[in-house]
Each structure stands twice: as structure tokens, then as C-alpha cells.
Write an enzyme that holds these catalytic residues in place. Structure first.
Site, PDB file in Angstrom:
ATOM      1  N   TYR A  33      -0.459  14.577  -5.740  1.00  0.00           N
ATOM      2  CA  TYR A  33       0.910  14.896  -6.166  1.00  0.00           C
ATOM      3  C   TYR A  33       1.483  13.794  -7.036  1.00  0.00           C
ATOM      4  O   TYR A  33       0.928  12.701  -7.122  1.00  0.00           O
ATOM      5  CB  TYR A  33       1.809  15.146  -4.954  1.00  0.00           C
ATOM      6  CG  TYR A  33       2.235  13.895  -4.203  1.00  0.00           C
ATOM      7  CD1 TYR A  33       1.341  13.186  -3.409  1.00  0.00           C
ATOM      8  CD2 TYR A  33       3.541  13.400  -4.305  1.00  0.00           C
ATOM      9  CE1 TYR A  33       1.737  12.038  -2.727  1.00  0.00           C
ATOM     10  CE2 TYR A  33       3.945  12.258  -3.624  1.00  0.00           C
ATOM     11  CZ  TYR A  33       3.040  11.584  -2.834  1.00  0.00           C
ATOM     12  OH  TYR A  33       3.430  10.447  -2.165  1.00  0.00           O
ATOM     13  N   LYS A 147      -3.163   9.210  -5.297  1.00  0.00           N
ATOM     14  CA  LYS A 147      -1.885   9.704  -4.764  1.00  0.00           C
ATOM     15  C   LYS A 147      -2.111  11.052  -4.077  1.00  0.00           C
ATOM     16  O   LYS A 147      -1.782  12.116  -4.608  1.00  0.00           O
ATOM     17  CB  LYS A 147      -0.849   9.796  -5.896  1.00  0.00           C
ATOM     18  CG  LYS A 147       0.581   9.844  -5.372  1.00  0.00           C
ATOM     19  CD  LYS A 147       1.566   9.492  -6.440  1.00  0.00           C
ATOM     20  CE  LYS A 147       3.010   9.725  -6.013  1.00  0.00           C
ATOM     21  NZ  LYS A 147       3.444   8.981  -4.840  1.00  0.00           N
ATOM     22  N   GLU A 180       2.003  -2.294   1.117  1.00  0.00           N
ATOM     23  CA  GLU A 180       3.109  -1.651   0.392  1.00  0.00           C
ATOM     24  C   GLU A 180       3.968  -0.904   1.397  1.00  0.00           C
ATOM     25  O   GLU A 180       3.695  -0.928   2.603  1.00  0.00           O
ATOM     26  CB  GLU A 180       2.558  -0.691  -0.674  1.00  0.00           C
ATOM     27  CG  GLU A 180       1.723   0.432  -0.085  1.00  0.00           C
ATOM     28  CD  GLU A 180       1.068   1.330  -1.127  1.00  0.00           C
ATOM     29  OE1 GLU A 180       1.603   1.461  -2.233  1.00  0.00           O
ATOM     30  OE2 GLU A 180       0.016   1.920  -0.803  1.00  0.00           O
ATOM     31  N   LEU A 205      -1.076   1.963  -3.862  1.00  0.00           N
ATOM     32  CA  LEU A 205      -0.864   2.876  -4.979  1.00  0.00           C
ATOM     33  C   LEU A 205      -0.320   2.066  -6.150  1.00  0.00           C
ATOM     34  O   LEU A 205       0.584   1.241  -5.974  1.00  0.00           O
ATOM     35  CB  LEU A 205       0.158   3.956  -4.601  1.00  0.00           C
ATOM     36  CG  LEU A 205       0.385   4.969  -5.713  1.00  0.00           C
ATOM     37  CD1 LEU A 205      -0.787   5.946  -5.791  1.00  0.00           C
ATOM     38  CD2 LEU A 205       1.684   5.724  -5.511  1.00  0.00           C
TER      39      LEU A 205
HETATM   40  N1  PDD Z   1       6.125   7.588  -3.585  1.00  0.00           N
HETATM   41  N2  PDD Z   1       3.381   3.401  -2.812  1.00  0.00           N
HETATM   42  C1  PDD Z   1       3.396   4.582  -2.157  1.00  0.00           C
HETATM   43  C2  PDD Z   1       2.591   4.729  -0.908  1.00  0.00           C
HETATM   44  C3  PDD Z   1       4.147   5.646  -2.656  1.00  0.00           C
HETATM   45  O1  PDD Z   1       4.147   6.834  -2.014  1.00  0.00           O
HETATM   46  C4  PDD Z   1       4.930   5.463  -3.839  1.00  0.00           C
HETATM   47  C5  PDD Z   1       5.762   6.572  -4.428  1.00  0.00           C
HETATM   48  C6  PDD Z   1       4.886   4.210  -4.481  1.00  0.00           C
HETATM   49  C7  PDD Z   1       5.651   3.936  -5.749  1.00  0.00           C
HETATM   50  O2  PDD Z   1       5.123   4.670  -6.833  1.00  0.00           O
HETATM   51  P1  PDD Z   1       6.029   5.108  -8.078  1.00  0.00           P
HETATM   52  O3  PDD Z   1       6.693   3.869  -8.581  1.00  0.00           O
HETATM   53  O4  PDD Z   1       5.069   5.663  -9.035  1.00  0.00           O
HETATM   54  O5  PDD Z   1       7.021   6.122  -7.582  1.00  0.00           O
HETATM   55  C8  PDD Z   1       4.096   3.217  -3.936  1.00  0.00           C
HETATM   56  C9  PDD Z   1       6.860   8.733  -4.029  1.00  0.00           C
HETATM   57  C10 PDD Z   1       8.178   8.397  -4.657  1.00  0.00           C
HETATM   58  C11 PDD Z   1       6.974   9.732  -2.885  1.00  0.00           C
HETATM   59  O6  PDD Z   1       5.994   9.873  -2.172  1.00  0.00           O
HETATM   60  O7  PDD Z   1       8.009  10.378  -2.733  1.00  0.00           O
END
Ligand code: PDD
Length: 287
Positions: A33, A147, A180, A205
Site C-alpha cells: 500500500y 510497505k 522506527e 521503511l
Molecule cells: N505510514 N515507517 C512506517 C512503519 C510507516 O508505516 C510509515 C508511513 C513511515 C513513514 O513513511 P512516509 O513518510 O512515506 O509516510 C515509516 C503511513 C502513513 C501509514 O501506514 O498510514
């Protein structure tokens, strides 16, 4: 106005947006996703999100459900039909619908689902006071760079945070180093003023917001080190923040009930947040 979702080729009323019970996303979490921020009608860092989607799909040997450009057309159409100025676009691709069998099915098209949800522009409270995080052991699999929709440890972590009245849970590895957050990347600014986040690799991620922050830090001459940091180092940091596409740069003012510095959002976090907002405003102008 009814919300509109996209499900496998059709724009449907959000209430009627359903997938088949044998969708492999539903049965095996066999899917990936993206979450893209829609800000004043513009999709922020759209190309970078699609690049990461491409990488996630390739790593799992999954096909694009549509060509990249066609998928972009759908994204913009979903946004247009929902008429939200600011919100989050959710894109999910799974390995399709097939009789339940762990092995990959043959000749089954990937499934594609998209939704958009309106969100308020900026939760001022988070910006002004920062948020609290707790720390928990990282119990996820070894390919966190993909992801995937398989998010059970993240769900449990976020729930633990909510129960502790915290906003996020930062996860730590076997050696006590922070990986993270459950839905965000984790950052600190050391007592010497160096911005630190874990290097990209299979254990985190690679956030799209993280990539943008790294660019802005360089531009703003903020000293930076990509290295692991421990929970103890985080407790004693000058500042801490988290980043993701939903809330950009969010100051962290307590970790496990230990107050970070003076308990107020730090100046580097605020500077990076402002820089990110400028980038978003610029995206609206040029797009
Ligand atoms: N999540 N690490 C994890 C485990 C994440 O699920 C996310 C983002 C990030 C940050 O990634 P980005 O900057 O590309 O949004 C880091 C999204 C927002 C979610 O699952 O809703």
C-alpha cells in the site's frame, strides 16, 4: 456528499466498496500500500510514492494492477470525485482473487483499491506541544523496507501507545536501538546538535517524508548522521521528532514518560516542519 472509492475498475459509493472474500490481501495480507497526502488539491510527492509502490511490488514479484500512468489517472479521478481539498489517499494493491493456496496464483490480475479520507489541515496542538511516544520491542519481520499491508505488530504497537495516552510507539531492535515508529520514521537531535536517524536498509521503511527531510537538512546545513540510536540516547536527546506523510514533522516531547529537554518542540524540529510546509505550499503553486 457521498464518498467515492475505487475498487478494481469501478468508482463506487464508499459504503458499497467491497472486495471478494478470497482476495489474497484479505486472506494472506499478500499486498502492498501507499498513503499519499492530498494538500489543497495537490498530491504531495506523488512520483516518490509511486516509485516506492513500484519497488514494493517488484520485491514481492507482484504485477502493477494498471500501468503507472493509468493508476495516476485513477488517483486523480478518485480525488476529483471526492472533492476534498486536504486528506489522505490510500492505495492498496494485492495479488488478486484466487482459491486459498499459499503459492502465487497463475494468471490472476492484481487487485487495486483506492480511497480518500478528509483530514484537517494541521493539528496545531501537535505542533505546539509535540506528542508523547512509548517504546516497545520490534517484533516485525525482516523486510520492513517493503510497505506491506501486513501490519499486525504495528497495530498492536499503536494500540499500546493509545492505551498509554501516547501518540506513537517507537520500536527497538534486539540491541536496544530504535528502528522506527509503527507508522512513522524516528529522529533525534543529539546534545551536539546533530540530526540522527537510522540508515535505510531492510529494517525500516524508507519514508518519503524522511527522504524530503534529508534533502532539507542538507539545504539548511543541519549536521546529519545516518546511524542507529539507542533508547537511552533518545531519552537524553536535545530534540526528537517523527515523520510521515500524514503529519510531516511532528515534534516528540516525551519518550516513555521521560520529558525530552525542556518538554517543548525543539528549534530544529520546528525549522524542518516549516521547511516541509513551504515545500507543500510550493507543490500547490507549481502543480
Ligand atoms: N505510514 N515507517 C512506517 C512503519 C510507516 O508505516 C510509515 C508511513 C513511515 C513513514 O513513511 P512516509 O513518510 O512515506 O509516510 C515509516 C503511513 C502513513 C501509514 O501506514 O498510514
Amino acid at each position: 456528499m457521498p464518498r467515492v472509492a475505487y475498487v478494481n475498475g469501478r468508482y463506487v459509493d464508499h459504503r458499497d466498496a467491497v472486495v471478494h472474500v478470497e482476495d489474497r490481501g484479505y486472506q494472506f495480507a499478500d499486498g502492498v500500500y501507499e498513503v499519499v497526502h492530498l494538500f489543497r488539491g495537490r498530491l504531495i510527492d506523488e512520483a516518490a510514492h509511486l516509485d516506492r509502490l513500484d519497488r514494493s511490488l517488484r520485491e514481492l514479484e507482484m504485477d502493477w494492477p494498471l500501468g503507472r500512468q493509468a493508476l495516476q489517472v485513477v488517483m486523480h479521478e478518485v480525488v476529483r470525485r471526492n472533492r476534498f481539498a486536504t486528506g489522505l489517499v490510500y492505495i492498496q494493491v494485492t495479488r488478486g482473487v484466487a482459491p486459498r493456496d499459499h503459492k502465487f496464483p497463475h494468471d490472476v490480475p492484481s487487485s487495486l483499491v483506492m480511497t480518500v479520507r478528509a483530514i484537517p489541515e494541521f493539528p496545531d496542538d501537535m505542533r505546539e506541544h509535540g506528542v508523547g511516544v512509548i517504546t516497545i520491542a520490534d517484533i516485525r519481520w525482516a523486510r520492513r523496507d517493503i510497505k506491506t499491508i501486513s501490519l499486525l505488530p504495528n497495530v498492536l504497537g499503536k494500540q499500546a501507545a493509545a492505551q498509554a495516552q501516547a501518540y506513537e510507539a517507537w520500536m527497538y531492535d534486539h540491541d536496544g536501538f530504535v528502528t522506527e515508529g509503527t507508522s512513522s520514521n524516528a529522529w533525534i537531535i543529539t546534545t551536539k546538535g546533530t540530526l540522527v536517524t537510522r540508515p535505510s536498509g531492510n529494517d525500516i521503511l524508507q519514508g518519503i517524508t524522511r527522504q524530503a527531510i534529508l534533502k532539507f537538512a542538507e539545504e539548511l546545513d543541519i549536521p546529519f548522521e545516518a546511524r542507529k540510536f539507542s533508547r537511552d540516547e533518545a531519552y537524553n536527546a536535545r530534540e526528537a521528532f517523527l515523520s510521515n506523510s500524514s503529519h510531516f514533522v511532528t515534534p516528540v516531547t516525551s519518550i516513555d514518560d521521560r520529558v525530552i529537554a525542556n518538554g517543548k518542540p525543539g528549534s530544529v524540529s520546528v525549522t524542518l516542519h516549516q521547511r516541509y510546509l513551504k515545500f507543500m505550499a510550493e507543490s500547490c503553486k507549481i502543480a
